[in-house]
Design an enzyme around this catalytic site. Sequence first.
Site, PDB file in Angstrom:
ATOM      1  N   GLU A 122      -3.460   7.581  -4.151  1.00  0.00           N
ATOM      2  CA  GLU A 122      -3.381   6.277  -3.487  1.00  0.00           C
ATOM      3  C   GLU A 122      -3.094   5.182  -4.499  1.00  0.00           C
ATOM      4  O   GLU A 122      -3.800   5.040  -5.499  1.00  0.00           O
ATOM      5  CB  GLU A 122      -4.709   5.988  -2.773  1.00  0.00           C
ATOM      6  CG  GLU A 122      -4.669   4.730  -1.918  1.00  0.00           C
ATOM      7  CD  GLU A 122      -6.033   4.423  -1.298  1.00  0.00           C
ATOM      8  OE1 GLU A 122      -7.002   4.211  -2.063  1.00  0.00           O
ATOM      9  OE2 GLU A 122      -6.130   4.400  -0.062  1.00  0.00           O
ATOM     10  N   TYR A 132       0.845  -1.202   0.000  1.00  0.00           N
ATOM     11  CA  TYR A 132       0.000   0.000   0.000  1.00  0.00           C
ATOM     12  C   TYR A 132       0.873   1.242   0.000  1.00  0.00           C
ATOM     13  O   TYR A 132       1.860   1.318   0.722  1.00  0.00           O
ATOM     14  CB  TYR A 132      -0.897   0.020   1.243  1.00  0.00           C
ATOM     15  CG  TYR A 132      -1.750   1.260   1.338  1.00  0.00           C
ATOM     16  CD1 TYR A 132      -3.031   1.275   0.806  1.00  0.00           C
ATOM     17  CD2 TYR A 132      -1.258   2.429   1.924  1.00  0.00           C
ATOM     18  CE1 TYR A 132      -3.813   2.422   0.871  1.00  0.00           C
ATOM     19  CE2 TYR A 132      -2.035   3.585   1.984  1.00  0.00           C
ATOM     20  CZ  TYR A 132      -3.316   3.566   1.456  1.00  0.00           C
ATOM     21  OH  TYR A 132      -4.075   4.709   1.510  1.00  0.00           O
TER      22      TYR A 132
END
Length: 397
Positions: free
Chosen positions: A207, A119
Site C-alpha cells: 500500500e 492512494y
Amino acid sequence: MNIHEYQAKALLRSYGAPVSDGRVVLKAEEAKTAAGALDGPLWVVKAQIHAGGRGKGSFKEADAGEKGGVRLAKSVEEAEMEAKRMLGRTLVTKQTGDAGKQVNRIYIEDGSGIETEMYLALLVDRQTSRVSFVASTEGGMDIEEVAESTPEKILSFSVDPATGYQAFHGRRIAFNLGLTGKQVKQCVALMGTLYKLFIEKDMEMLEINPLIVTDAGDLKCLDAKIGFDGNAVYRHADIAELRDTTEEDPKELEASKYDLNYIALDGEIGCMVNGAGLAMATMDIIKLYGAEPANFLDVGGGATKEKVTEAFKIITSDPNVKGILVNIFGGIMRCDVIAEGVIAAVKEVGLQVPLVVRLEGTNVEKGKEIISNSGLDVIAADDLKDGAEKIVKAVKG
Ligand code: ADP
Ligand code: MG
C-alpha cells in the site's frame, strides 16, 4: 509478515521506484547525524511502527498541542529534537487499538513538496484469486472510509496472471488518477515495478498511501506499507531478516516457535482445539452463549505432548483469560496425548481459572482416564454445545 516503512522503502528503492532519501535511527544520539546526511531544507521525522494512521495518531501522555507520529522539521536540530521526543513513547493510532505501540525506531527523510496525494495498493484478491490494483484520487485518507462514503472514487481491477502486468493497466490507473504528460509514463513504469516486486517477493499487500505528485510534477511513493505471505517467507532470506519481533504479539511469537496456529483475540475464554474448522466453530458457539474467545488455536493433527503443553501455557499466560475450553475431536490427534499435555502444563504453571474439557474420538477413554486420575479440578463435557455452555457458565456465573 509485516515490515516497517523504512524497510519497505529500501525495497522499493532497490527496484527503482521513486522514494525520498532517508535514514533510520534507533537511538536519539544518532538523530543529528542522520538528519545531517540529508539535503533539507525540510525534514520529516516518522515514527516506525507496524500500523498506519501515524500522522493522525497521538502519543500517550502527550503535551497539549503535540503532533502525531509524522512531524515536519525545518532544521537538523529540530529533526533531532522531534526524534528524541518520539523514541520510546507509545503511539496510538486508529490501527493500533487503545494499547498503542511503542516507538523504537524513527525514520528521518527528506521533506517533499506535495502537489496532490493519491492512494494506491496491490493486494491478493481472494474472490478472483488474482493480484488486484486499487487506486483512488483520495490519497492520505483511510481507504475504508473512502470505500464507505464515496466508492465511485475507487478504481479496482485484477491482473490476468497469464499475461501479467501490461502497460494498459498502468495507463488505466494514470487516467483514472487524472495524471497528465510525463506522469502517465512514470505511472506505467511505477505500476510495472510494483507488480514485479509484489510477485517476486510473495507479498500479500503493498500500500502506497499517499502516492504523490511532487511540486516538480513527478510521481513519488511517500508512504509504504508491505505485508508478506507468511507461508512464503522461507523462500526469501532477505525478507525474513526484516522481521521485527518486537512488533508482534508475544503470545503469537511464542506460538510460532512451536509451529502452533495461534491468534490472540480480546475475549475471556481461552480455547484449545484441534482442526481449524472445529476451532472456528468453537469460537462461534462461545459467542452464541454470550462470551468471547480469547484466542484461536488449532493444535493440529500431529501435535506432541510437548506442543500441547506449550499451547496450554500460552493460553494461561494471557491475563484476560477467565476460563479455558479444551475441545478435541480426536482423529489423527489422540485424546490421551492432549490429556497428558494439559496435565503436564497445569503441573508446571498451575491452574487459576475453570477448565472445561471435551474429548471425543481416538483414545477417548484413555484420555478421560488420564484426566480423572490426575486429581485435576476439571469440568467434563459431552459435546461442543455442552462444553461451551459449561465454560461460559463457569466464567460468567
Ligand atoms: P501514516 O499513513 O501512518 O499517517 P504517512 O507516511 O502517510 O503516515 O504520512 C502522513 C502524511 O504526512 C502524508 O499523507 C503526507 O501528507 C505527510 N508526509 C509524509 N512523509 C512526507 C515527506 N517525506 N514529505 C512531506 N510530507 C510527508
Ligand atoms: Mg500513509
